[in-house]
Design an enzyme around this catalytic site. Structure first.
Site, PDB file in Angstrom:
ATOM      1  N   GLU A 135     -17.950 -67.629 -86.735  1.00 43.76           N
ATOM      2  CA  GLU A 135     -16.750 -66.787 -86.782  1.00 43.76           C
ATOM      3  C   GLU A 135     -15.450 -67.561 -86.590  1.00 43.76           C
ATOM      4  OE1 GLU A 135     -16.783 -63.384 -84.218  1.00 43.76           O
ATOM      5  OE2 GLU A 135     -18.736 -62.707 -84.887  1.00 43.76           O
TER       6      GLU A 135
ATOM      7  N   GLU B 200     -25.484 -61.674 -86.874  1.00 38.17           N
ATOM      8  CA  GLU B 200     -25.193 -60.859 -85.682  1.00 38.17           C
ATOM      9  C   GLU B 200     -24.938 -59.417 -86.091  1.00 38.17           C
ATOM     10  OE1 GLU B 200     -21.912 -62.083 -83.182  1.00 38.17           O
ATOM     11  OE2 GLU B 200     -22.512 -64.182 -83.336  1.00 38.17           O
TER      12      GLU B 200
HETATM   13  O1  IFM Z   1     -20.055 -61.804 -78.297  1.00 39.78           O
HETATM   14  C1  IFM Z   1     -19.537 -61.992 -79.561  1.00 39.78           C
HETATM   15  C2  IFM Z   1     -20.066 -63.269 -80.182  1.00 39.78           C
HETATM   16  O2  IFM Z   1     -19.799 -64.373 -79.394  1.00 39.78           O
HETATM   17  C3  IFM Z   1     -19.434 -63.486 -81.537  1.00 39.78           C
HETATM   18  N1  IFM Z   1     -19.551 -62.318 -82.370  1.00 39.78           N
HETATM   19  C4  IFM Z   1     -19.181 -61.043 -81.801  1.00 39.78           C
HETATM   20  C5  IFM Z   1     -19.894 -60.842 -80.472  1.00 39.78           C
HETATM   21  C6  IFM Z   1     -19.509 -59.476 -79.882  1.00 39.78           C
HETATM   22  O3  IFM Z   1     -18.135 -59.398 -79.671  1.00 39.78           O
END
Ligand code: IFM
Length: 494
Positions: free
Chosen positions: A172, A378
Site C-alpha cells: 500500500e 488483504e
Molecule cells: O492494518 C492495515 C494494514 O497494515 C494495511 N492495510 C489496511 C489494514 C487495516 O487498516
C-alpha cells in the site's frame, strides 16, 4: 446476502489460496530486543496524541516471543498460506550495512515453523517500518531509500529465498504517501500535501528495484506488489462531484496502479504543475513496470466523493475512530470523502459494501488488459468485539458475526465476479488473505480497531479464537470433502 460456510466453500476453486495476513510492526512487539534498530514508526508512535489512547506498539501481540503458538493457531485454522512482513530494522538496523543475526534467525525459525505446519509463506518486504536512520535522511522523499529497499530485497532473497512462495515488494504505497507524507497521520508525520509526490515515486521505484533484486537472485517464489483499491463513487450526478470522484480515483488508485501496470503515470498527474517541480529519470518507469507474477490488491471499502473541502478530508465518524480532528489536515481541499447514508459501517466508520468488491475487480480488469493474476492480499473489518464469559463451560466466547458476515460476503462477491459470466471474468483471481490473523496495533488507531480472527487480550496476551475463526475453519475444511473437521467449536456460528 447470506452465505453459509459450506456454500462459500463450494465457490472456492481448487487451486485458490486462502490465507491470513499480518505485518511485523503491528504484531511483533519486542521493539528493543535482540539488536533490532528503531523504526521511524517507533518515534512517531511515542509522540503524545499521535496514537489513539497513546497505545504503544512496544509489546503489541508479542508475536516475537510467541511465534510458535501463533503458527499453531494458523495450522489449526487450516489456512494454505500466511502473509507476514519482514521487519527491516530487525534485520538491518540502520537500513544499510550490517545485518542483525538475531533478526535473521527469527525469520528463519518462522519460515521453518510454517513449512513444517504445511503453510506456504508469502513475505512482504516493506510494510511501513522504515529504519529510523533512513527516515531521518528524508525517508521516501529521498531517492536513496528506494535503493536501500532494493538492497534489502537482495538480503532477503539470499537468506530466505529458498523457502518463500510469494513475495510482495511494497504494501500500500498509497497509504504511506497519503497518511505519512501528505496528511501527517502516520509516520513520518509529514504534512506535505501535493508535495508528497516524491514519496509516491520513490516507493514505486523501490518496488521496481526490489523486483530486479529478487529476479537476479533467481528466487523460485512468485513476485508482486500490493496496492489498495477503492472504487470512487460520486456523491451525486452533479458534474463537480463526478469530477471529484475521478480525481480521487487518480490520486488513490491510478497513481499507483498505472505506473506498475502500464509504465506511465496518469496524464493528469504528468500535466499537473506540482509534477514539474519533481523530476525523475525516464528509465525509472521501466524499472517500475517490470512484469510481475501476480498483482496484490487490498480491498476494504468503496469511497464516496463530493466536491469542495467539506468538514475535513474524511467524515467525522471515521476521523473520530482514527482519533484525529482532521478538519485542519487538508485545508482548501478541492474534494472530500462523504458518508454513505445507506451503509452499515465498521468500527472505523468504513462503509460495508460487498458488492463493490466486484466493482473493484471489474474496474481493474477493464483498465488493465495485461493484468497478471490477482491475489486479494488483504480484506477484513474492525468491530468492537464483545467478550462473553461462559462461566458454566469455563470458556470465553467472542461472537463476532458481523466480521464473519463481512468476510463471507466479500469473498463470495470476489469469487462470483471472477467466475465465468461474472463482471470480472477475465481476471485470474488466485487467492484471498484475511486481514488479520489476530487483533493488533492498528497504526494511529492504536488498539481500538480490532480486525483479528483471534482476540488478543493486550494485558495478558492470551489469544482466544473468535467465532469468525471457527467459521473460517469450517469453510476451509469443507473445501476438501473427506477431510474430517478439525475444530472444536467449528459449528459455533453459521
Ligand atoms: O492494518 C492495515 C494494514 O497494515 C494495511 N492495510 C489496511 C489494514 C487495516 O487498516
Amino acid at each position: 446476502m447470506s452465505v453459509t460456510a459450506k456454500d462459500l466453500a463450494a465457490l472456492i476453486p481448487d487451486s485458490f489460496t486462502m490465507g491470513v495476513a499480518t505485518a511485523a510492526f503491528q504484531i511483533e512487539g519486542a521493539l528493543d530486543k535482540d539488536g533490532r534498530g528503531p523504526a521511524g514508526w517507533d518515534l512517531f508512535a511515542a509522540r503524545p496524541g499521535a496514537i489513539v489512547d497513546d497505545g504503544s506498539p512496544a509489546v503489541s501481540c508479542d508475536h516475537y516471543h510467541r511465534m510458535p503458538e501463533d503458527v499453531a493457531l494458523m495450522k489449526e485454522l487450516g489456512i494454505d498460506s500466511y502473509r507476514f512482513s519482514l521487519s527491516w530494522p530487525r534485520i538491518q538496523p540502520d537500513g544499510k550495512g550490517a545485518l542483525n543475526p538475531a533478526g535473521l534467525e527469527f525469520y528463519d525459525r518462522l519460515l521453518d515453523e510454517l513449512l513444517a505446519s504445511g503453510i506456504s509463506p508469502m513475505v512482504t518486504l516493506y510494510h511501513w517500518d522504515t529504519p529510523l536512520p533512513l527516515d531521518q535522511a528524508g525517508g521516501w522523499i529521498h531517492r536513496d531509500t528506494a535503493y536501500r529497499l532494493g538492497d534489502f530485497a537482495s538480503i532477503a532473497a539470499s537468506f530466505f529465498g529458498d523457502r518463500v512462495a510469494r513475495w510482495v515488494t511494497v504494501n500500500e504505497p498509497a497509504t504511506v504517501a497519503t497518511n505519512g507524507y501528505a496528511l501527517g497521520l502516520h509516520s513520518p508525520g509529514e504534512s506535505l500535501l501535493l508535495n508528497a509526490f516524491p514519496s509516491v515515486h520513490h516507493q514505486l521505484l523501490g518496488h521496481g528495484l526490489a523486483v530486479q533484486a529478487l529476479r537476479s537472485a533467481n528466487v523460485p517464489g512468485e513476485i508482486g506488489i500490493t496496492n489498495v483499491y477503492s472504487p470512487m463513487v460520486p456523491a451525486s450526478g452533479n458534474p463537480l462531484d463526478k469530477l471529484s470522484a475521478g480525481l480521487m480515483d487518480i490520486a488513490q488508485n491510478r497513481l499507483y496502479a498505472d505506473p506498475v501496470l502500464t509504465g506511465k503515470y496518469p496524464d493528469v498527474i504528468r500535466a499537473a504543475k506540482f509534477f514539474s517541480s519533481f523530476n525523475h529519470p525516464d528509465e525509472d518507469m521501466t524499472v517500475i513496470s517490470q512484469p510481475l507474477d501476480f498483482y496484490g490488491l487490498n480491498y476494504y471499502m468503496p469511497t464516496k466523493v463530493a466536491a469542495g473541502a467539506g468538514e475535513g478530508p474524511v467524515p467525522a465518524g471515521m476521523a473520530e475512530a482514527m482519533g484525529s480532528d482532521l478538519s485542519e489536515n487538508a485545508p482548501g481541499s478541492p474534494f472530500h470523502i462523504t458518508a454513505w447514508s445507506d451503509a452499515q459501517t465498521t468500527a472505523y466508520g468504513w462503509p460495508i459494501k460487498p458488492e463493490y468488491m466486484s466493482v473493484a475487480l471489474a474496474e481493474m480488469a477493464e483498465r488493465y488488459p495485461d493484468l497478471p493474476p490477482v491475489i486479494i492480499t488483504e480484506g477484513g473489518a474492525s468491530f468492537d468485539d464483545v467478550v462473553v464469559k461462559d462461566r458454566k463451560a469455563g470458556k470465553i466466547i467472542i461472537p463476532d458475526e458481523r466480521r464473519l458476515r463481512y468476510l463471507a460476503e466479500h469473498l463470495a462477491s470476489a469469487l462470483e465476479a471472477t467466475a465465468p459470466g461474472g463482471v470480472a471474468e477475465s481476471m485470474d483471481l488466485r487467492g484471498y488473505y484475511v486481514w488479520s490473523l489476530m487483533d493488533n496495533f492498528e497504526w494511529s488507531a492504536g488498539y481500538r480497531q480490532p480486525f483479528g480472527l483471534i482476540h488478543v487480550d493486550f494485558e495478558t496476551l492470551v489469544r482466544t479464537p473468535k467465532a469468525s475463526y471457527y467459521w473460517l475453519q469450517e469453510v476451509l475444511a469443507s473445501r476438501h470433502p473427506g477431510v474430517p473437521e478439525t475444530a472444536a467449536g467449528a459449528a459455533a456460528v453459521r
